[in-house]
Design an enzyme around this catalytic site. Structure first.
Site, PDB file in Angstrom:
ATOM      1  N   CYS A 112       0.805  -1.227   0.000  1.00  0.00           N
ATOM      2  CA  CYS A 112       0.000   0.000   0.000  1.00  0.00           C
ATOM      3  C   CYS A 112       0.840   1.279   0.000  1.00  0.00           C
ATOM      4  CB  CYS A 112      -0.957   0.004   1.185  1.00  0.00           C
ATOM      5  SG  CYS A 112      -2.125  -1.377   1.173  1.00  0.00           S
ATOM      6  N   HIS A 254      -3.178   7.039   2.579  1.00  0.00           N
ATOM      7  CA  HIS A 254      -3.594   5.777   1.980  1.00  0.00           C
ATOM      8  C   HIS A 254      -4.994   5.441   2.482  1.00  0.00           C
ATOM      9  CE1 HIS A 254      -4.073   1.670   0.976  1.00  0.00           C
ATOM     10  NE2 HIS A 254      -3.856   1.231   2.195  1.00  0.00           N
ATOM     11  N   ASN A 284     -10.233  -0.043  -0.222  1.00  0.00           N
ATOM     12  CA  ASN A 284      -8.778   0.025  -0.150  1.00  0.00           C
ATOM     13  C   ASN A 284      -8.216  -0.557  -1.444  1.00  0.00           C
ATOM     14  OD1 ASN A 284      -6.043  -0.473   0.311  1.00  0.00           O
ATOM     15  ND2 ASN A 284      -6.322  -1.144   2.415  1.00  0.00           N
TER      16      ASN A 284
END
Length: 333
Positions: A112, A254, A284
């Site tokens: 990520c 993020h 996500n």
């Protein structure tokens, strides 16, 4: 003084098929309320059968090139956890399909945090003179690595891609990537992992357990580490840029979990209205999440030319990183 890498264009794409929380509740023990309360996510997008990460990367890359009004770059960097194949890298295929010829192209794996790492890599190439322009792409098809019966992961992740074109410019112009902070802690590798399929499992001579080919995450440990590292990395770039927290117009973290984003803002003393949040619509998307959030904010006029922006991410490895820039007047496709 070395040249600065400057953001010249931004492109983003998600697959057309959306999976709502209600749809997930039909096949597993969960509910819209349970998912929204714990993550802030209302839906996520997933690719159709046969669609791979490179397909999303090419689409986002093409949009970024159009936004920057260029048809060529000197380097392509693709940040992804879900490459088309374990070998070779996905980036050369993406570059070829974009008609970029024989430019250098490589994948970058930082989960990520991948997009921030890839930005730093691209900025380094520009500063060193290796490249005058770089296409940086974050692309993921997480639906290909999730256990569809595991509500701890399947409700969180989605597919998508985002890309920016970096060009050589001056350090004082809008869009210049001003400061970076990157870090890792391999002692926490087990908190985010796909156990099977790699050389560690294969060299043991024992077939992988079917469940070991899927993505796993220890949510509680990830939450604590993500808040600490995202906030800490943001502080570093603020200090290096000479900015105070109150100087930040937009914090683009993020898009892992809305509670993580709010906790990071609280840790920094940042007003919640400075947070850019779009995970409610896309979930996500790992390495794609920051460029997708930037594109969404720009298209909704929540991000304007001249805004002081901090990017911050945390991912498997574990890895973390942050970047500071003043947002430029650019096209977004």
């Amino acid at each position: 003084m070395s040249r600065a890498a400057v953001v010249r264009g931004l492109g983003a794409v998600v697959p057309p098929d959306a999976v709502t929380n209600a749809m997930l509740a039909e096949r597993m023990d969960t509910s819209d309320e349970w998912i929204r309360t714990r993550t802030g996510i209302g839906q996520r997008h997933v690719v159709a059968p046969g669609v791979a990460t490179s397909d999303l990367a090419v689409d986002a890359g093409s949009r970024a090139l159009k936004a920057a009004d260029v048809d060529h770059v000197d380097l392509v960097v693709v940040a992804t956890t879900t490459p088309d194949h374990p070998c070779p890298a996905t980036a050369p295929s993406v570059a070829a399909r974009l008609g970029l010829g024989h430019v250098p192209a490589y994948d970058l794996a930082a989960v990520c945090t991948g997009f921030v790492y890839a930005l730093a890599s691209g900025a380094g190439a520009v500063a060193s003179g290796l490249a005058k322009s770089v296409l940086v792409i974050g692309a993921e098809t997480y639906s290909s690595i999730l256990d569809p019966t595991d509500r701890t992961t399947s409700v969180i992740f989605g597919d998508g891609a985002g890309a920016v074109v970096l060009g050589a410019g001056e350090h004082d112009e809008p869009g210049a990537l001003l400061e970076f902070d990157l870090g890792s802690d391999g002692t926490l590798a087990d908190v985010i992992m796909i156990p099977g399929g790699g050389s560690r499992q294969r060299s043991g001579g024992v077939p992988a357990d079917p469940a070991d080919v899927y993505f796993r995450m220890d949510g509680k440990r990830v939450f604590r580490a993500a808040v600490q590292r995202m906030a800490g990395s943001a502080r570093v770039v603020l200090d290096r840029a000479g900015w105070r927290v109150d100087d930040v117009d937009r914090f683009v973290g993020h898009q892992a979990n809305v509670r993580i984003l709010r906790a990071v803002a609280e840790e920094l003393g940042l007003a919640p209205d400075r947070l850019v949040v779009n995970l409610d619509k896309v979930g996500n998307t790992s390495a794609a999440s920051i460029p997708l959030a930037l594109a969404d904010a720009a298209q909704r006029d929540e991000l304007s030319s001249g805004d002081r922006v901090v990017l911050s991410a945390f991912g498997g490895g574990v890895t973390w990183g942050a970047c500071a820039l003043v947002w430029p007047d650019i096209a977004v496709f």
